[in-house]
Write a protein that holds these residues in place. Structure first.
Motif, PDB file in Angstrom:
ATOM      1  N   ARG A 113       0.716  -1.113  -0.001  1.00  0.00           N
ATOM      2  CA  ARG A 113      -0.138  -0.237   0.036  1.00  0.00           C
ATOM      3  C   ARG A 113       0.817   1.298  -0.090  1.00  0.00           C
ATOM      4  O   ARG A 113       1.754   1.396   0.779  1.00  0.00           O
ATOM      5  CB  ARG A 113      -1.082  -0.133   1.136  1.00  0.00           C
ATOM      6  N   PRO A 114       0.613   2.436  -0.725  1.00  0.00           N
ATOM      7  CA  PRO A 114       1.434   3.396  -0.681  1.00  0.00           C
ATOM      8  C   PRO A 114       1.480   3.793   0.949  1.00  0.00           C
ATOM      9  O   PRO A 114       0.602   4.030   1.459  1.00  0.00           O
ATOM     10  CB  PRO A 114       0.337   4.500  -1.475  1.00  0.00           C
ATOM     11  N   PRO A 115       2.756   4.328   1.236  1.00  0.00           N
ATOM     12  CA  PRO A 115       3.132   4.734   2.490  1.00  0.00           C
ATOM     13  C   PRO A 115       2.924   6.213   2.992  1.00  0.00           C
ATOM     14  O   PRO A 115       2.763   6.892   1.952  1.00  0.00           O
ATOM     15  CB  PRO A 115       4.627   4.316   2.562  1.00  0.00           C
ATOM     16  N   GLY A 116       2.582   6.441   4.043  1.00  0.00           N
ATOM     17  CA  GLY A 116       2.739   7.841   4.319  1.00  0.00           C
ATOM     18  C   GLY A 116       4.085   8.378   4.583  1.00  0.00           C
ATOM     19  O   GLY A 116       5.173   7.477   4.160  1.00  0.00           O
ATOM     20  N   LEU A 117       4.626   9.708   5.296  1.00  0.00           N
ATOM     21  CA  LEU A 117       5.797  10.044   5.284  1.00  0.00           C
ATOM     22  C   LEU A 117       6.461   9.257   6.499  1.00  0.00           C
ATOM     23  O   LEU A 117       5.835   8.499   7.330  1.00  0.00           O
ATOM     24  CB  LEU A 117       5.852  11.367   5.848  1.00  0.00           C
ATOM     25  N   LEU A 164       9.942  10.871   2.113  1.00  0.00           N
ATOM     26  CA  LEU A 164      10.012  12.287   2.633  1.00  0.00           C
ATOM     27  C   LEU A 164       9.143  13.135   1.743  1.00  0.00           C
ATOM     28  O   LEU A 164       8.760  12.622   0.701  1.00  0.00           O
ATOM     29  CB  LEU A 164      11.485  12.842   2.120  1.00  0.00           C
ATOM     30  N   PRO A 165       8.562  14.296   2.550  1.00  0.00           N
ATOM     31  CA  PRO A 165       7.866  15.046   1.597  1.00  0.00           C
ATOM     32  C   PRO A 165       8.532  15.898   0.358  1.00  0.00           C
ATOM     33  O   PRO A 165       9.838  15.989   0.520  1.00  0.00           O
ATOM     34  CB  PRO A 165       7.478  16.356   2.341  1.00  0.00           C
ATOM     35  N   GLY A 166       7.954  15.705  -0.711  1.00  0.00           N
ATOM     36  CA  GLY A 166       8.688  16.393  -1.913  1.00  0.00           C
ATOM     37  C   GLY A 166       9.377  17.516  -1.647  1.00  0.00           C
ATOM     38  O   GLY A 166       8.714  18.572  -0.957  1.00  0.00           O
ATOM     39  N   PRO A 167      10.394  17.957  -2.114  1.00  0.00           N
ATOM     40  CA  PRO A 167      11.098  19.331  -1.857  1.00  0.00           C
ATOM     41  C   PRO A 167      10.565  20.147  -3.234  1.00  0.00           C
ATOM     42  O   PRO A 167      11.231  21.397  -2.915  1.00  0.00           O
ATOM     43  CB  PRO A 167      12.695  18.688  -2.240  1.00  0.00           C
ATOM     44  N   SER A 168       9.927  19.847  -4.112  1.00  0.00           N
ATOM     45  CA  SER A 168       9.510  20.650  -5.103  1.00  0.00           C
ATOM     46  C   SER A 168       8.816  21.899  -4.620  1.00  0.00           C
ATOM     47  O   SER A 168       8.212  21.777  -3.572  1.00  0.00           O
ATOM     48  CB  SER A 168       8.693  19.912  -6.179  1.00  0.00           C
ATOM     49  N   GLY A 169       9.160  23.054  -5.325  1.00  0.00           N
ATOM     50  CA  GLY A 169       8.621  24.414  -5.156  1.00  0.00           C
ATOM     51  C   GLY A 169       7.208  24.327  -4.929  1.00  0.00           C
ATOM     52  O   GLY A 169       6.319  25.177  -4.503  1.00  0.00           O
ATOM     53  N   ALA A 170       6.505  23.387  -5.641  1.00  0.00           N
ATOM     54  CA  ALA A 170       5.104  23.306  -5.833  1.00  0.00           C
ATOM     55  C   ALA A 170       4.296  22.476  -4.591  1.00  0.00           C
ATOM     56  O   ALA A 170       3.301  22.436  -4.448  1.00  0.00           O
ATOM     57  CB  ALA A 170       4.733  22.316  -6.980  1.00  0.00           C
ATOM     58  N   ASN A 171       5.202  22.015  -4.050  1.00  0.00           N
ATOM     59  CA  ASN A 171       4.872  21.249  -2.650  1.00  0.00           C
ATOM     60  C   ASN A 171       4.792  22.165  -1.342  1.00  0.00           C
ATOM     61  O   ASN A 171       5.761  21.848  -0.463  1.00  0.00           O
ATOM     62  CB  ASN A 171       5.753  19.721  -2.416  1.00  0.00           C
ATOM     63  N   GLN A 172       4.162  23.216  -1.379  1.00  0.00           N
ATOM     64  CA  GLN A 172       3.958  24.125  -0.437  1.00  0.00           C
ATOM     65  C   GLN A 172       2.310  23.914   0.339  1.00  0.00           C
ATOM     66  O   GLN A 172       1.347  24.237  -0.337  1.00  0.00           O
ATOM     67  CB  GLN A 172       3.999  25.514  -0.931  1.00  0.00           C
ATOM     68  N   ARG A 173       2.593  23.165   1.512  1.00  0.00           N
ATOM     69  CA  ARG A 173       1.393  22.980   2.131  1.00  0.00           C
ATOM     70  C   ARG A 173       1.412  23.635   3.494  1.00  0.00           C
ATOM     71  O   ARG A 173       2.210  23.937   3.990  1.00  0.00           O
ATOM     72  CB  ARG A 173       1.011  21.655   2.148  1.00  0.00           C
TER      73      ARG A 173
END
Length: 175
Positions: free
Chosen positions: A118-122, A137-146
């Motif tokens: 199953r897809p894992p969490g962080l 890890l949470p993605g480092p992309s600039g689009a990943n701003q939450r």
């Protein structure tokens, strides 16, 4: 189609794994080189590297016991989706890192589905690839701003957890 080359030394502590589409052109000359990508800042701020590196420094990662690679997928209108997990597993088995760090939940989910998980969490995924435990890890992309990342207010805390697992950063030093 060309891909960025893997940058991994002989005895890596952590190999970071992103995702590359074999059917898309390479957009940058170095790993995590896109504008707004926080990979290099997070790497340093977490304590995984003592120096702040830039994308052009990706070749220096092995000196810190780190490496970068990609899970290759093929996505094109005339090609069925194909994920090259076996190729990644062969490389990871050869490198024998202490951790395989997936640099986004998206790439971790792609790998997990291909392996029947199953897809894992962080954080720690609870399974491995070729003997290397997987950390997401949470993605480092600039689009990943939450506002939150699996219950945490920032991405850095997840990167710091990984640094502590390999004996680096403030948490590893007990600070």
């Amino acid at each position: 189609m060309s891909l960025l080359p893997d940058v991994v030394g002989e005895t890596p502590l952590v190999v970071f794994c992103g995702m590359a589409n074999l059917c898309s052109p390479v957009r940058h000359d170095h790993h995590y080189g896109g504008p707004g990508n926080a990979f290099w800042r997070l790497l340093h701020d977490s304590g995984l590297t003592p120096d702040r590196l830039e994308p052009a420094d990706d070749v220096r990662l092995p000196a810190y016991g780190l490496g970068v690679t990609d899970l290759v997928v093929e996505r094109a209108p005339d090609v069925p989706r194909l994920t090259h997990v076996d190729a990644l597993a062969e490389k990871v088995g050869r490198w024998s890192p202490e951790w395989l760090a997936m640099t986004s939940k998206t790439v971790a989910a792609e790998l997990a589905r291909s392996l029947g998980h199953r897809p894992p969490g962080l954080g720690i995924a609870g399974w491995d690839l070729a003997g290397a435990p997987v950390f997401v890890l949470p993605g480092p992309s600039g689009a990943n701003q939450r506002r939150e990342y699996d219950g945490r207010p920032d991405r850095l805390s997840w990167w710091t957890d990984l640094a502590a697992l390999v004996g680096r950063g403030p948490r590893a030093a007990g600070l």
